[in-house]
Design an enzyme around this catalytic site. Structure first.
Site, short mmCIF file in Angstrom:
data_model
loop_
_atom_site.label_atom_id
_atom_site.label_comp_id
_atom_site.label_asym_id
_atom_site.label_seq_id
_atom_site.Cartn_x
_atom_site.Cartn_y
_atom_site.Cartn_z
N HIS A 73 -19.77 10.19 -0.44
CA HIS A 73 -20.26 8.84 0.19
C HIS A 73 -21.79 8.52 -0.10
CE1 HIS A 73 -20.31 5.38 2.60
NE2 HIS A 73 -21.16 5.85 3.46
N ARG A 120 0.78 -1.25 0.09
CA ARG A 120 -0.04 0.00 0.11
C ARG A 120 0.83 1.29 0.05
NH1 ARG A 120 -5.09 0.27 0.84
NH2 ARG A 120 -5.07 -1.94 1.84
#
Ligand code: GRF
Length: 217
Positions: free
Chosen positions: A113, A69
């Site tokens: 979102h 990551r």
């Protein structure tokens, strides 16, 4: 006073319909941001072709090509810096960042979102809303902080939950509002009319006039 248009990158993972809404809004000469880069962590994201067709430099940074990551985030960070990016908009970007990346872009990164936060974080938000039996649902544009689907809220739009709705019909109602809300919220931030003040977003006096655009049922 002429304000420099903020240079915006949009990060996507898939369809890119919110990306398309932002690109469309930013075509207006008086829009305070320009979309200068689209990046996807998935090479097959449909939104990449749409961005290219719109004349926006678009490329994939395949997260599977990186050993971890941190190194993926470092490459992302380098690409954003090389393009002189002021603000990052996540639009269906399905990748969790390392804390270092979020810190580096703190106060300069927004997300949309599909729920009225702080309700229904994570995925399957429409199914979550139906299961909870709420009568109002919607979408939220917020600053990105290390905690997932948290962070200071810039703008929200609400829709009714109707008897007989399933996740699909509800999603279809919410996405219409997402496409209105994200360009409106980015304009507020890029134009300096909404800004972070600690853990809240504060607005300048002119914003009272556009309440209707920020909350609709
Ligand atoms: C949107 O519902 C957005 O709110 C969520 O993921 C979806 C992405 O859709 N984060 P699209 O790629 O913008 O069409």
């Amino acid at each position: 006073m002429t304000v420099r248009r903020r240079r915006v990158a949009i990060l996507i993972s898939g369809r890119g319909s919110n990306m398309a809404a932002l690109i469309e809004a930013a075509r207006a000469v008086d829009y305070p941001a320009e979309i200068v880069l689209v990046l996807s962590n998935r090479p097959n994201a449909a939104g990449l072709a749409h961005a290219e067709a719109a004349g926006i430099p678009a490329r994939a940074l395949d997260h599977e090509a990186f050993p971890d990551r941190e190194r993926f985030d470092a490459a992302l960070d380098a690409a954003l810096r090389a393009a002189g990016i002021d603000l990052v908009c996540l639009a269906g970007f399905m990748r969790i960042f390392s804390a270092g990346f979020v810190e580096a872009w703190a106060g300069r990164m927004l997300n949309i979102h599909p729920s009225l936060l702080p309700l229904f974080r994570g995925t399957r938000t429409h199914a979550q809303a139906l299961a909870a039996g709420v009568r109002l649902h919607g979408c939220t544009v917020h600053y990105v902080v290390p905690e997932l689907d948290a962070g200071p809220i810039v703008a929200q739009a609400a829709v009714p939950v109707r008897p007989g709705d399933d996740a699909g019909t509800l999603a279809a109602r919410v996405i219409v509002q997402e496409h209105r809300l994200y360009p409106a919220a980015l304009a507020l931030v890029a134009g300096g009319r909404a800004r972070l003040d600690g853990e809240r977003v504060v607005f300048d006096a002119t914003v009272a006039g556009v309440d209707g655009a920020l909350l609709s049922v």
